[in-house]
Enzyme design. Structure first.
Site, short mmCIF file in Angstrom:
data_model
loop_
_atom_site.label_atom_id
_atom_site.label_comp_id
_atom_site.label_asym_id
_atom_site.label_seq_id
_atom_site.Cartn_x
_atom_site.Cartn_y
_atom_site.Cartn_z
N ASP A 129 132.67 -18.82 -3.81
CA ASP A 129 133.21 -19.86 -2.92
C ASP A 129 133.55 -19.28 -1.54
O ASP A 129 134.58 -19.59 -0.95
CB ASP A 129 134.45 -20.50 -3.55
CG ASP A 129 134.74 -21.88 -2.97
OD1 ASP A 129 133.85 -22.46 -2.32
OD2 ASP A 129 135.87 -22.38 -3.16
N ASP B 241 128.11 -23.95 -7.49
CA ASP B 241 128.20 -23.92 -6.02
C ASP B 241 127.53 -22.71 -5.37
O ASP B 241 127.44 -22.65 -4.14
CB ASP B 241 129.66 -23.97 -5.53
CG ASP B 241 130.40 -25.22 -5.98
OD1 ASP B 241 129.72 -26.19 -6.40
OD2 ASP B 241 131.63 -25.24 -5.92
N ASP C 150 140.95 -29.65 -8.26
CA ASP C 150 139.91 -29.04 -7.42
C ASP C 150 140.52 -28.12 -6.36
O ASP C 150 139.78 -27.37 -5.71
CB ASP C 150 139.09 -30.13 -6.71
CG ASP C 150 138.34 -31.01 -7.68
OD1 ASP C 150 137.78 -30.49 -8.65
OD2 ASP C 150 138.32 -32.24 -7.47
#
Length: 353
Positions: free
Chosen positions: A141, A180, A327
């Protein structure tokens, strides 16, 4: 999906399980009992109890139609058991904790190889498939930040993946690889992208070697992030050809229909440009409302989607993100950290807007 619809789907899944047993299954296809739920499954066995079965019949890949494993260690179930008198507990226990969902493995997971062995052994004993997520890539991330971290270096990541795959061994499992990772490129240099692609390719190879009956799905983001042509290019560069398939909508809220169309578009490009296609799975854990314009970070007014099941256009619909887990510090989860279990959010997801 309303609660009545959801129970109808779960009832159909129970019929499938009983049909499998009636067709000569060597052991009952059941999973750990969720207290207060109606899934009618037995408690997970102790590791010593599964050893003999594992040695006798661990050499089988996942089988289409095979039931999915309900994780007795899920955070919704733990919360419901610890807060049994809470008025939200029953809905969270029956409508969320009783559904097969993924267990996430990352740098927070102590003895992750042993944990993987325990999970897959318990599932294998019941003739079921565990759903797992590997989420520990170095530089995780990097551009989003809410879930930043991961292994300290590519070498550390390789060792971590090797231990995770070794824990699974020859037992069948489903593993979503690094949500991701292929969408999170906007702040990365060419060398950083190449390094990430190398880590993903290496991870796919490690699962193929050390966990040969694991179906690995390389994550491909969601329809609102990267155009299908570019995502197909990134998937191929990260070793998709050696994986079983790719995953969509992880921790997002977009509709199953939009994700199905996106997956088919990616496959059209893969076939035209690279000469192959792959099956894909969709995270339906929180897409019951499915708005295309919903913010990705704890938006209000959402609802749980279809429970984990084998699909048609998509190979499977799976609960990858745990409903009720935050989240990040945003939206209706303001003040929380990514991964925190928020019972108010979980309860609202059950009942919808």
């Amino acid at each position: 999906m309303r609660i009545s619809q959801r129970r109808a789907v779960l009832g159909a899944a129970a019929v499938l399980t009983m049909s499998l047993a009636a067709c000569g299954a060597t052991q009952e296809a059941t999973g750990p009992e969720v207290p207060g739920s109606d899934n009618g499954v037995a408690a997970a066995p102790e590791p010593d109890e599964v050893l003999e079965s594992d040695q006798a019949d661990a050499h089988a890949a996942p089988s289409p139609g095979q039931p999915f494993y309900v994780d007795a260690g899920s955070t919704p179930l733990q919360w419901a058991e610890e807060n049994d008198s809470d008025p939200r507990a029953e809905a969270i226990r029956t409508e969320i904790a009783g559904t097969p969902m993924a267990r996430w493995f990352g740098n927070w997971t102590e003895s992750h190889g042993d944990s993987a062995e325990e999970l897959t052994s318990a599932a294998h004993q019941q003739g079921q498939l565990p759903i797992m997520v590997a989420y520990n890539i170095s530089g995780r991330d990097a551009c989003g930040g809410h879930s930043g971290g991961g292994a300290g270096s590519p070498e550390a990541y390789s060792a971590w993946i090797s231990e995770l795959a070794g824990g699974i061994g020859e037992r069948p499992a489903l593993v979503v690889l690094e949500p991701d990772a292929l969408g999170d490129y906007e702040c990365m240099s060419e060398s950083q992208v190449a390094e990430r692609e190398g880590m993903l390719t290496g991870a796919i190879g490690e699962f193929a070697e050390r966990a040969p009956n694991t179906w690995t799905y390389l994550d491909a983001g969601n329809p609102g992030w990267v155009e299908p042509e570019l995502m197909a290019e990134r998937l191929d560069a990260a070793g998709l050809e050696g994986a079983h398939g790719f995953s969509l909508n992880i921790s997002n809220y977009r509709s199953t229909e939009d994700n199905t169309a996106y997956g088919q578009e990616i496959n059209a490009v893969l076939e035209e440009q690279y000469g192959y296609t792959k099956p894909f799975v969709i995270d339906t854990s929180r897409n019951g409302q499915g708005p295309d314009d919903a913010d990705w970070c704890n938006p209000a007014g959402q609802q749980i989607g279809e429970p984990s099941q084998w699909g048609d256009a998509a190979e499977m619909l799976l609960w990858i993100k745990t409903p009720g887990e935050s989240d990040g510090d945003c939206g209706v989860g303001e003040g929380s950290a990514a991964g925190d279990f928020l019972p108010d959010v979980a309860y609202d997801l059950v009942h919808g807007p």
